[in-house]
Design a protein around this motif. Structure first.
Motif, PDB file in Angstrom:
ATOM      1  N   ARG A 160       0.859  -1.184   0.000  1.00  0.00           N
ATOM      2  CA  ARG A 160       0.000   0.000   0.000  1.00  0.00           C
ATOM      3  C   ARG A 160       0.895   1.234   0.000  1.00  0.00           C
ATOM      4  O   ARG A 160       1.782   1.359   0.838  1.00  0.00           O
ATOM      5  N   GLU A 162       0.391   5.156   0.329  1.00  0.00           N
ATOM      6  CA  GLU A 162      -0.632   6.127   0.700  1.00  0.00           C
ATOM      7  C   GLU A 162      -0.031   7.528   0.816  1.00  0.00           C
ATOM      8  O   GLU A 162       1.086   7.691   1.299  1.00  0.00           O
ATOM      9  N   SER A 210      -9.193   6.789  -4.046  1.00  0.00           N
ATOM     10  CA  SER A 210      -8.905   8.217  -3.907  1.00  0.00           C
ATOM     11  C   SER A 210     -10.183   9.032  -4.066  1.00  0.00           C
ATOM     12  O   SER A 210     -11.123   8.623  -4.747  1.00  0.00           O
ATOM     13  N   THR A 216      -4.600   9.713  -1.694  1.00  0.00           N
ATOM     14  CA  THR A 216      -4.697   8.587  -2.621  1.00  0.00           C
ATOM     15  C   THR A 216      -3.965   7.380  -2.052  1.00  0.00           C
ATOM     16  O   THR A 216      -2.953   7.521  -1.376  1.00  0.00           O
ATOM     17  N   CYS A 217      -4.493   6.197  -2.345  1.00  0.00           N
ATOM     18  CA  CYS A 217      -3.865   4.960  -1.908  1.00  0.00           C
ATOM     19  C   CYS A 217      -3.795   3.992  -3.094  1.00  0.00           C
ATOM     20  O   CYS A 217      -4.819   3.659  -3.690  1.00  0.00           O
TER      21      CYS A 217
END
Length: 236
Positions: A160, A162, A210, A216-217
């Protein structure tokens, strides 16, 4: 294209592209020569920091051009085992200058066990660098936080990436990976397009979460097994 040259992974370099590489190297040489002069004249350590950044960036451009001209084989060791933690650390090292200039805080939350998978490390590094650089550019100076998370399950390794940046609106989400799409001033829309291409060819799943104003990820899924019927389908 006239007299195209084919790279080992199927990409094609035209005569125009090779000429362009040559033309880029000319001003790059001027930059390097100017840096040599400035490094002898500037003694203020606070300014020398920026000279170092310019030098590292120039060296990186030169290395990219050299690899292109020598047809560096990105397919080499495509099946070798690599640590995703090590690759992420190398990506952050490549992005250090941007991180320092924007004063972004980087947080690593890695799984207790190393996430090792058979991949082409060079290609995956390019894809991850594109995602990380976009995340850095989306955040405000002195307020940005970039978080890298890895998790391992029985069948997969997850990454992930982020950020707490400006996020992506609905139109941007629909066009995010399209060639030529960019909502950044001066952007040419190649980074995420090539990122998706790399991830698809590497059987890596990708999902993006997002909203405008909410960060946003990017979530990447690496399969521990490369058996075709066990591959996780792409989200995009």
């Amino acid at each position: 294209m006239n007299n195209p040259e084919t790279l080992p992974d199927g990409d094609v370099i035209s005569d125009f592209a090779l000429t362009l590489v040559h033309e880029i190297r000319n001003p790059l040489t001027n930059i390097d020569l100017s840096l040599q002069v400035l490094s002898q004249e500037i003694t203020d350590e606070s300014l020398r920091v920026y000279l170092d950044i310019i030098k590292r960036s120039s060296d990186r451009i030169g290395k990219i051009l050299k690899n292109l001209l020598s047809h560096q084989k990105l397919n080499e060791n495509s099946g070798a085992d690599h640590s995703l933690h090590t690759i992420l650390d190398e990506v952050i090292l490549l992005a250090t200058d941007r991180i320092v200039l924007k004063k972004v805080k980087v947080t690593r939350d890695y799984d207790s066990k190393d996430c090792v998978v058979a991949i082409n490390a060079q290609k995956i590094k390019i894809a991850l660098t594109n995602i990380v650089v976009n995340a850095i550019e989306a955040m405000d100076p002195r307020q940005g936080e970039l978080k890298l998370v890895t998790r391992s399950t029985d069948a997969t390794h997850l990454i992930r990436i982020e950020d707490n940046g400006c996020g992506i609106n609905d139109a941007g989400m629909k066009n995010l990976f399209k060639r030529g799409f960019s909502d950044k001033p001066g952007g040419i829309g190649i980074g995420l397009f090539s990122t998706l291409k790399i991830l698809k060819s590497s059987n890596v799943g990708i999902d993006v979460q997002s909203q405008a104003g909410s960060g946003t990820c990017f979530i990447l899924t690496f399969n521990k097994s490369t058996t075709p019927d066990k591959l996780i389908p792409m989200s995009l």
